[in-house]
Design a protein around this motif. Structure first.
Motif, short mmCIF file in Angstrom:
data_model
loop_
_atom_site.label_atom_id
_atom_site.label_comp_id
_atom_site.label_asym_id
_atom_site.label_seq_id
_atom_site.Cartn_x
_atom_site.Cartn_y
_atom_site.Cartn_z
N PRO A 1 28.77 43.52 31.86
CA PRO A 1 28.71 42.06 31.70
C PRO A 1 29.87 41.33 32.38
N ARG A 2 30.75 42.05 33.05
CA ARG A 2 31.99 41.42 33.53
C ARG A 2 31.76 40.44 34.67
N VAL A 3 30.70 40.66 35.43
CA VAL A 3 30.43 39.74 36.55
C VAL A 3 30.00 38.39 35.98
N ALA B 1 36.65 50.69 32.63
CA ALA B 1 37.15 49.88 31.52
C ALA B 1 36.25 48.68 31.28
N TYR B 2 36.04 48.36 30.04
CA TYR B 2 35.31 47.15 29.64
C TYR B 2 33.91 47.07 30.26
N ASN B 3 33.28 48.20 30.46
CA ASN B 3 31.88 48.22 30.87
C ASN B 3 31.07 48.83 29.72
N LEU C 1 54.31 50.98 25.00
CA LEU C 1 53.43 50.26 25.94
C LEU C 1 52.01 50.62 25.60
N GLU C 2 51.09 49.67 25.75
CA GLU C 2 49.71 49.97 25.35
C GLU C 2 48.68 49.55 26.40
N PRO C 3 48.69 50.23 27.54
CA PRO C 3 47.72 49.91 28.58
C PRO C 3 46.33 50.42 28.22
N GLY D 1 48.44 39.38 28.42
CA GLY D 1 47.18 39.15 29.13
C GLY D 1 46.68 40.43 29.77
N SER D 2 45.65 40.29 30.58
CA SER D 2 44.99 41.48 31.12
C SER D 2 44.64 41.26 32.59
N GLN D 3 44.54 42.35 33.35
CA GLN D 3 44.30 42.30 34.80
C GLN D 3 45.38 41.45 35.47
N1 LLP Z 1 46.93 45.39 23.76
C1 LLP Z 1 46.33 44.33 23.25
C2 LLP Z 1 46.82 43.72 22.04
C3 LLP Z 1 45.20 43.79 23.90
O1 LLP Z 1 44.61 42.72 23.39
C4 LLP Z 1 44.72 44.39 25.08
C5 LLP Z 1 43.54 43.87 25.76
C6 LLP Z 1 45.39 45.53 25.56
C7 LLP Z 1 46.51 46.00 24.88
C8 LLP Z 1 44.95 46.26 26.79
O2 LLP Z 1 44.96 45.46 27.90
P1 LLP Z 1 44.64 46.10 29.33
O3 LLP Z 1 45.74 47.04 29.66
O4 LLP Z 1 43.35 46.82 29.20
O5 LLP Z 1 44.55 44.96 30.23
N2 LLP Z 1 37.23 42.32 28.38
C9 LLP Z 1 38.24 41.87 29.31
C10 LLP Z 1 39.60 42.38 28.93
C11 LLP Z 1 40.03 41.98 27.55
C12 LLP Z 1 41.36 42.55 27.18
C13 LLP Z 1 41.64 42.36 25.75
N3 LLP Z 1 42.88 42.91 25.31
C14 LLP Z 1 37.85 42.31 30.71
O6 LLP Z 1 36.83 42.97 30.86
O7 LLP Z 1 38.54 42.00 31.66
#
Ligand code: LLP
Length: 443
Positions: free
Chosen positions: A329-331, A389-391, A289-291, A209-211
């Motif tokens: 669009p996140r809000v 991120a994600y903006n 790890l893939e942040p 998951g994320s956040q």
């Molecule tokens: N690896 C995979 C397979 C993923 O699907 C994601 C995020 C990440 C790594 C990175 O996750 P992070 O470290 O960035 O949390 N648009 C949403 C977030 C969607 C995340 C999708 N996958 C937002 O704006 O909160």
């Protein structure tokens, strides 16, 4: 409110980022403007790499480029020694054109097209993270046609629910991503893959998951993955040489957000991998790890100019800016809460409760519902924090708003890394069929 990265308030009382006065940035490059703090971004990359390498040398950190992908970002990521996670032909193309070493690219996605798989083989990406059986069979066929063997990981759904917004939960069993352990599909598809000549199964991947603020779910996910790895070893003799535990660590958007630190998260994952492998006498895999967000979100700030201000007596003050849901669009999507300040009045006490809204024709186009600002007036520059991120990566041209420019700031230098879209860009892909060219009114 905590300033992020290299932010300071300068002698003029203006917000400074990367040694650049943000009011000057707004004048020079226009608004809305995405500002990326290079030093902070790089320091997050280093923190991840150094923490992980210190505890678990046989490891790689890859950047989930969906968080923010531009050609310059690819260069920074490469210079910092990270690999790259891409999820589409477009991200892959960007990385390739930027000269990112293909061998350090991991190709994700739950519905890769044949063209995208072909592209991955053509470019020579390091690893394809296979999501499902359909993809496995396609990839095997394409690789055999080219006379190659694709290195693959399998995306596994570990059945863990991390506490975050339901749209950003990805590890629970009822997910569109990956192969389920509980339903037996993972075992079935991996067993099938072990006998396919076009693929080499290198290891497993999961992303819960994320956040995510608390780190416990990562520990649970590692355990689940090792239980499964051990089961597969017993049943098939397969031993994974790579384990990718995904990304997802949260960031501070708003006062009160308290995510674990990079150090805590990395340490927990690295230590749990050692323990779980040790407990089963399983060879230590290469750990990936893939942040995404936790590398880049807080390094980003968006600058807007305030325009109209509307008072509804005894109800609310609406302060409108020159962007909104099209650039963030996140809000609207996740009810995300942001914080910010007036960049040109950063030393002034914020004492007026307002709602900051965008300029799109949509009532849900809000940036911040309730925020104290320092006597906002048309022409003031409003800075929203944690927009790295994600903006930009989720921005749209809704209402035909041109997408903002992005500027990379560092030690007083500011370089455009994405130019502002123009009205011409907006119509560049439009086509008018000849039969519509008659300009007279028909009815
Ligand atoms: N690896 C995979 C397979 C993923 O699907 C994601 C995020 C990440 C790594 C990175 O996750 P992070 O470290 O960035 O949390 N648009 C949403 C977030 C969607 C995340 C999708 N996958 C937002 O704006 O909160």
């Amino acid at each position: 409110m905590k300033l992020r990265g290299t932010m300071k308030i300068n002698s003029k009382g203006h917000l400074e980022i990367g040694g650049c006065d943000s009011v000057w940035l707004a004048e020079k490059f226009g608004t809305p403007l995405y500002v990326l703090d290079e030093e902070y971004f790089r320091s997050q990359c280093r923190a991840y790499r150094q923490e992980l390498a210190g505890l678990y040398p046989d490891s790689t950190v890859i950047y989930a480029s969906k968080a923010l992908m531009t050609s310059a970002v690819c260069n920074i990521i490469h210079q910092e020694g990270l690999g790259l996670d891409v999820v589409s032909g477009g991200e892959l193309y960007t990385a390739f054109q930027a000269g990112f070493p293909p061998a350090k690219i991991f190709f994700h996605g739950n519905n890769k097209s044949l063209e995208e798989l072909h592209m991955a083989l053509e470019y020579g990406v390091g690893y394809v993270v296979v999501d499902n059986r359909y993809e496995l069979e396609n990839l095997n066929r394409l690789a055999l046609k080219r006379g190659t063997k694709a290195k693959i990981l399998f995306r596994i759904t570990p059945g863990i629910e991390a506490h975050t917004h339901s749209y950003t939960q990805t590890g629970q069993q009822d997910s569109k991503f990956g192969l389920g352990i509980l339903d037996g599909v993972a075992e079935e598809v991996i067993s099938q893959a072990l006998s396919l000549p076009g693929v080499e199964v290198v290891g497993l991947h999961c992303h819960i998951g994320s956040q995510i603020f608390g780190i416990e779910p990562y520990g649970m996910a590692v355990k689940v993955m090792f239980d499964f790895l051990e089961k597969m070893r017993v049943k098939t003799g397969f031993v994974a040489s790579m384990l990718d535990m995904g990304g997802g660590l949260g960031v501070v958007y708003h006062e009160g957000d308290e995510p674990a630190t990079v150090k805590e998260c990395v340490a927990l994952i690295a230590e749990t991998v050692r323990q779980e492998a040790g407990a089963r006498d399983y060879p230590l895999p290469h750990l990936v790890l893939e942040p995404g967000r936790s590398l880049v979100a807080e390094a980003g700030t968006t600058l807007y100019t305030i325009g109209s201000i509307k008072e509804i007596p005894n109800i609310r003050w609406y302060v409108a800016v020159d962007g909104g849901m099209a650039d963030n669009p996140r809000v609207a999507l996740y009810q995300a809460e942001y914080e910010g300040l007036l960049a040109n009045k950063a030393k002034q006490q914020p004492d007026k409760l307002v709602t900051v809204t965008g300029k799109c024709c949509e009532s849900g186009d809000m940036l911040i519902w309730d925020i104290q600002l320092a006597d906002p007036k048309p022409g003031d520059i409003f800075a929203v924090f944690t927009t790295g991120a994600y903006n930009y990566s989720m921005a749209s041209n809704y209402n035909r708003l041109p997408r903002p420019a992005m500027v990379l700031v560092n030690q007083g230098e500011a370089d455009l890394i994405v130019t502002r879209e123009t009205y011409k860009d907006l119509i560049a892909l439009d086509r008018i069929p000849d039969r519509l060219r008659n300009s007279s009114v028909l009815v």
